[in-house]
Design a protein around this motif. Structure first.
Motif, PDB file in Angstrom:
ATOM      1  N   VAL A 151       0.843  -1.200   0.000  1.00 16.90           N
ATOM      2  CA  VAL A 151       0.000   0.000   0.000  1.00 16.90           C
ATOM      3  C   VAL A 151       0.878   1.249   0.000  1.00 16.90           C
ATOM      4  N   HIS A 207      -5.946   5.196   0.026  1.00 16.85           N
ATOM      5  CA  HIS A 207      -5.894   3.738  -0.146  1.00 16.85           C
ATOM      6  C   HIS A 207      -6.365   2.964   1.075  1.00 16.85           C
ATOM      7  N   VAL A 266      -9.562   1.167   0.566  1.00 14.84           N
ATOM      8  CA  VAL A 266      -9.441  -0.025  -0.286  1.00 14.84           C
ATOM      9  C   VAL A 266      -9.046  -1.233   0.565  1.00 14.84           C
ATOM     10  N   VAL A 267      -8.109  -1.022   1.481  1.00 13.78           N
ATOM     11  CA  VAL A 267      -7.677  -2.136   2.349  1.00 13.78           C
ATOM     12  C   VAL A 267      -8.835  -2.579   3.243  1.00 13.78           C
ATOM     13  N   ARG A 268      -9.634  -1.614   3.703  1.00 13.36           N
ATOM     14  CA  ARG A 268     -10.815  -1.990   4.516  1.00 13.36           C
ATOM     15  C   ARG A 268     -11.715  -2.938   3.738  1.00 13.36           C
ATOM     16  N   LEU A 269     -11.951  -2.612   2.467  1.00 11.79           N
ATOM     17  CA  LEU A 269     -12.838  -3.453   1.648  1.00 11.79           C
ATOM     18  C   LEU A 269     -12.276  -4.865   1.494  1.00 11.79           C
ATOM     19  N   VAL A 270     -10.969  -4.959   1.251  1.00  5.53           N
ATOM     20  CA  VAL A 270     -10.339  -6.274   1.085  1.00  5.53           C
ATOM     21  C   VAL A 270     -10.428  -7.058   2.393  1.00  5.53           C
ATOM     22  N   ARG A 276     -13.323  -3.796   9.951  1.00  7.19           N
ATOM     23  CA  ARG A 276     -13.204  -2.517   9.222  1.00  7.19           C
ATOM     24  C   ARG A 276     -12.487  -1.479  10.071  1.00  7.19           C
ATOM     25  N   SER A 312      -8.680   0.020   9.513  1.00 10.93           N
ATOM     26  CA  SER A 312      -8.499   1.449   9.269  1.00 10.93           C
ATOM     27  C   SER A 312      -7.502   2.045  10.261  1.00 10.93           C
ATOM     28  N   MET A 348     -16.850   5.275  -0.829  1.00  6.95           N
ATOM     29  CA  MET A 348     -15.774   5.730   0.043  1.00  6.95           C
ATOM     30  C   MET A 348     -15.602   7.231  -0.051  1.00  6.95           C
TER      31      MET A 348
END
Lengths: 167, 112
Positions: free
Chosen positions: A11, A17, A20-24, A43, A47, B1
């Motif tokens: 990352v 970004h 995005v990591v939260r979603l993954v 989540r 974060s 987001m």
């Protein structure tokens, strides 16, 4: 039992970004069979941990990527482990108080919430005052919403490991 | 987001309605909105987070920073929040004792 699956993300330290990591992380948590409430915790902790590492890299003007690993043991055993590795050696880390806090919290079974409360009155910590939260608050949150949390540090950087089990 | 921040006036209060996600990336937008209001002499703020899907410690930091600023002018910063997932974060951090948290904007503007 199905083998663990592993996803690695590099990352670039840009705040955009972190989402995005939260979603993954939530997707991997679903693979582990974690329920919706725990996915909310995933989540939040993601974060906090990735945000902390990105902030540390930006503070020290490191362009290197923050390394994120998500390891899943699929349901029915169901475990998720998140590891966030930054390149900031502890003596210079901005999260030093945070590291001490998470260690204290994880050493004591009942320590999670009490750590957050105690930190508000302990010298050097100002969690529950009208000051902006310090990095310590971030790691207190992680310790409070994870089943396991630990920090290892060394000259090459700091690794925050966070785990959840399927209930 | 993403995060949207809308403000409206209700008597002496200014309601700041946030919608979306508040994290390291988006929190500066909320911070700017709160600072602009204080600069404009609006010291009684109600931050409505009913439309917020995600909040982390960065967002809490902005709210605490806002509270500190309005208190310097004898003002107030109240929160409107009924979502358990967000209330949990206020509880963990001990901020339920710092903020007045209400179920609705109406409750917040009539409580002072």
């Amino acid at each position: 039992m199905p083998p663990p699956s592993l996803v690695r993300l590099a990352v670039v330290p840009e705040p955009a970004h972190i989402g995005v990591v939260r979603l993954v992380a939530v997707s991997m948590g679903r693979l582990a069979g974690l329920d919706e409430e725990v996915l909310g915790d995933v989540r939040l902790a993601t974060s906090e941990a990735v945000g902390r590492a990105v902030a540390a890299h930006r503070f020290h003007v490191f362009a290197d990527a923050v390394q994120v690993e998500l390891e899943v043991v699929p349901a029915p055993s169901g475990r998720l482990c998140l590891r966030v590795r930054d390149c900031v050696a502890l003596p210079e880390a901005t999260g030093r108080d945070a590291v001490e806090l998470v260690q204290k919290a994880t050493e004591d079974e009942q320590g999670n919430l009490r750590t957050a409360e105690a930190a508000g009155t302990a010298p050097g910590h100002r969690l529950v005052t009208a000051d902006p939260p310090s990095m310590a608050e971030s790691v207190s949150l992680i310790a409070a919403v994870a089943d396991e949390a630990s920090v290892t540090t060394g000259p090459d950087g700091t690794v925050v490991s966070i785990g959840w089990r399927r209930r | 987001m993403d995060l949207s921040v809308d403000t409206r006036t209700e008597g002496e209060h200014t309601v700041v309605a946030a919608k979306g996600e508040i994290d390291v990336y988006t929190a500066p937008r909320l911070r700017t909105a709160l600072l602009d209001l204080v600069d404009a002499g609006r010291y009684h703020l109600v931050v409505d987070v009913e439309g917020v899907e995600f909040l982390d410690s960065t967002g809490l930091g902005v709210l605490v920073g806002g509270l500190k600023r309005v208190r310097a002018h004898d003002g107030s910063l109240q929160i409107v929040c009924t979502h358990e997932r967000l209330l949990k974060i206020f509880r963990i951090t001990g901020l339920t004792t710092v903020f007045d948290i209400h179920d609705s904007v109406e409750d917040a503007v009539t409580s002072a």
